[in-house]
Design an enzyme around this catalytic site. Structure first.
Site, mmCIF file in Angstrom:
data_model
loop_
_atom_site.group_PDB
_atom_site.id
_atom_site.type_symbol
_atom_site.label_atom_id
_atom_site.label_comp_id
_atom_site.label_asym_id
_atom_site.label_seq_id
_atom_site.Cartn_x
_atom_site.Cartn_y
_atom_site.Cartn_z
ATOM 1 N N GLU A 220 1.149 49.610 -127.288
ATOM 2 C CA GLU A 220 0.425 48.647 -126.483
ATOM 3 C C GLU A 220 -1.201 48.963 -126.576
ATOM 4 O O GLU A 220 -1.736 49.325 -125.775
ATOM 5 C CB GLU A 220 0.563 48.483 -125.129
ATOM 6 C CG GLU A 220 1.981 47.847 -125.214
ATOM 7 C CD GLU A 220 2.221 47.342 -123.679
ATOM 8 O OE1 GLU A 220 1.597 47.692 -122.736
ATOM 9 O OE2 GLU A 220 3.342 47.038 -123.432
ATOM 10 N N GLU B 127 12.291 45.463 -127.386
ATOM 11 C CA GLU B 127 12.689 45.367 -126.051
ATOM 12 C C GLU B 127 12.935 43.745 -125.694
ATOM 13 O O GLU B 127 12.431 43.391 -124.916
ATOM 14 C CB GLU B 127 11.370 45.746 -125.164
ATOM 15 C CG GLU B 127 10.684 47.251 -125.368
ATOM 16 C CD GLU B 127 9.397 47.406 -124.742
ATOM 17 O OE1 GLU B 127 9.031 46.705 -123.991
ATOM 18 O OE2 GLU B 127 8.880 48.433 -124.946
HETATM 19 C C1 XIL Z 1 9.005 48.806 -118.099
HETATM 20 C C2 XIL Z 1 10.140 49.303 -117.312
HETATM 21 O O1 XIL Z 1 10.984 48.076 -117.739
HETATM 22 C C3 XIL Z 1 10.148 49.262 -116.044
HETATM 23 O O2 XIL Z 1 11.356 49.667 -115.288
HETATM 24 C C4 XIL Z 1 9.018 50.212 -115.599
HETATM 25 O O3 XIL Z 1 8.796 50.209 -114.195
HETATM 26 C C5 XIL Z 1 7.633 49.729 -116.372
HETATM 27 O O4 XIL Z 1 7.734 49.670 -117.588
HETATM 28 N N1 XIL Z 1 6.704 47.192 -122.249
HETATM 29 C C6 XIL Z 1 6.985 48.433 -122.713
HETATM 30 C C7 XIL Z 1 7.924 49.114 -121.356
HETATM 31 O O5 XIL Z 1 6.677 49.050 -123.524
HETATM 32 O O6 XIL Z 1 7.967 50.538 -121.399
HETATM 33 C C8 XIL Z 1 7.864 48.455 -120.350
HETATM 34 O O7 XIL Z 1 8.908 48.906 -119.392
HETATM 35 C C9 XIL Z 1 7.908 46.886 -120.291
HETATM 36 C C10 XIL Z 1 6.923 46.415 -121.070
#
Ligand code: XIL
Length: 364
Positions: A168, A276
């Site tokens: 990101e 994700e």
């Molecule tokens: C999120 C997790 O799911 C949560 O449990 C944590 O508190 C915050 O991060 N993009 C990403 C992930 O790359 O690492 C994020 O995960 C969700 C958005």
């Protein structure tokens, strides 16, 4: 209960059979125990897919809940730590690492012959507080990050198959994110990120190295910035193997935009990771939302569309589809989006949802 669900499923399927939508998914609620189902689901995702099927997992859920652990083992062959391998979790002070959870997860994967996707080495949102407060100059900052990458990637050399090296970097529209300390420290942030890839490569030459971001296939500006960065990396010999789009999308995400963006992303020739994946259903964030059969069907069709699209990639660019979680019982979206949200493939009781069947139907 199950046969009731099944009848409901058949009724809804009949309802949808009247529309000539080629993304249609015949609803099936059955699992192996459902002897009344004439059309049982016989394959799991990992059995059918010719690429890895991953899930973001948490150590405490694997340890505390047998059903959770069994579901991970049954359906998936890759795991990602949902948070335990982020910088803030591992790098507890300038002189200490906490590898407890990361070691557990890597050990769990090894014991069960699963792959681990490492997430994530450099992410502005997971710099530890002590690190942000230290106010290093760019030289000291980079030296620290280099040691961190070298130590972590080195520790899991050969055990963690792939890493999101950088996560990101770009804001919506494609400009560099301005909230990250890296932008204020470095005149050339992309140059810094490229060196991070080199540090990771030096620590484990066989690991596949990814850049990961969200909305990549939807946001043309962001995608253009990523492609420009990739072109620069390639020109300078920066070792990047793949690109991840998180795919935190929804049932109302525009599919044509998704496909156009996906094709454009694939034109880089790199490995493509749906990293994700979860599909929101309560798109209006409504307190009175009911996740009924029609909504299940929409979600199943969206999943099917996505896996079908992924299968259209050249074989050499397929890497993995990883869901961000395992069950609707535990999803980050209930705190980050709305408490009524059901974005994954298994319901809160670990039954396969129509979404599971949709995902499966899209696989070749
Ligand atoms: C999120 C997790 O799911 C949560 O449990 C944590 O508190 C915050 O991060 N993009 C990403 C992930 O790359 O690492 C994020 O995960 C969700 C958005």
């Amino acid at each position: 209960m199950k046969s009731k669900q099944y009848i409901l499923g058949v009724l809804t399927a009949l309802l949808f059979a009247s529309c000539s939508n080629d993304e249609k998914v015949v609803l099936k609620y059955a699992d192996e125990g459902d002897s009344g189902n004439p059309n049982p689901i016989t394959q799991t995702l990992k059995e059918k897919a010719k690429f890895k099927i991953g899930a973001a997992v948490k150590m405490k859920d694997l340890q505390n809940e047998a059903n959770y652990k069994n579901a991970v083992l049954k359906h998936y062959n890759q795991i990602t730590a949902e948070f335990e391998m982020k910088m803030a979790s591992i790098w507890t002070s300038s002189t200490a690492y906490n590898y407890t959870a990361a070691d557990y997860l890597v050990g769990f994967a090894q014991d069960n012959k699963m792959e681990v996707h490492g997430h994530t080495l450099v992410w502005y949102d997971s710099f530890p507080e002590w690190f942000k407060k230290a106010q290093y100059d760019s030289i000291a900052f980079e030296a620290k990050v280099k040691v961190y990458i070298t130590d972590v990637v080195g520790r899991y050399k050969g055990k963690v198959k792939s890493w999101d090296v950088v996560n990101e970097v770009f804001a919506d529209g494609g400009a560099m994110r301005n909230e990250t300390v890296i932008n204020s420290l470095f005149k050339d942030p992309i140059g810094f990120y490229g060196r991070c890839f080199r540090y990771a490569k030096a620590a484990d030459p066989d690991a596949k190295l990814f850049y990961n971001d969200y909305s990549v296939v939807l946001d043309a500006g962001k995608r253009a910035s990523i492609k420009k960065m990739v072109a620069r990396f390639k020109a300078n010999g920066v070792p990047i193997d793949g690109l991840g789009d998180q795919f935190h999308y929804a049932t109302d995400t525009n599919r044509q935009t998704m496909k156009t963006g996906f094709t454009d992303l694939a034109s880089t020739g790199l490995l493509i990771h749906i990293s994700e994946l979860d599909i929101k259903v309560n798109t209006g964030k409504s307190d009175s939302y009911v996740f009924n059969d029609v909504e299940n069907q929409k979600q199943a069709e969206t999943y099917k569309y996505i896996t079908t699209m992924y299968e259209e990639l050249p074989q050499t660019q397929k890497f993995a589809i990883s869901t961000w979680g395992v069950t609707d019982k535990y999803t980050w979206l209930t705190s980050f989006w709305h408490s009524k949200e059901y974005p994954l493939l298994l319901d809160a009781d670990y039954n396969k949802k129509p979404a599971y069947q949709g995902f499966l139907d899209g696989l070749k």
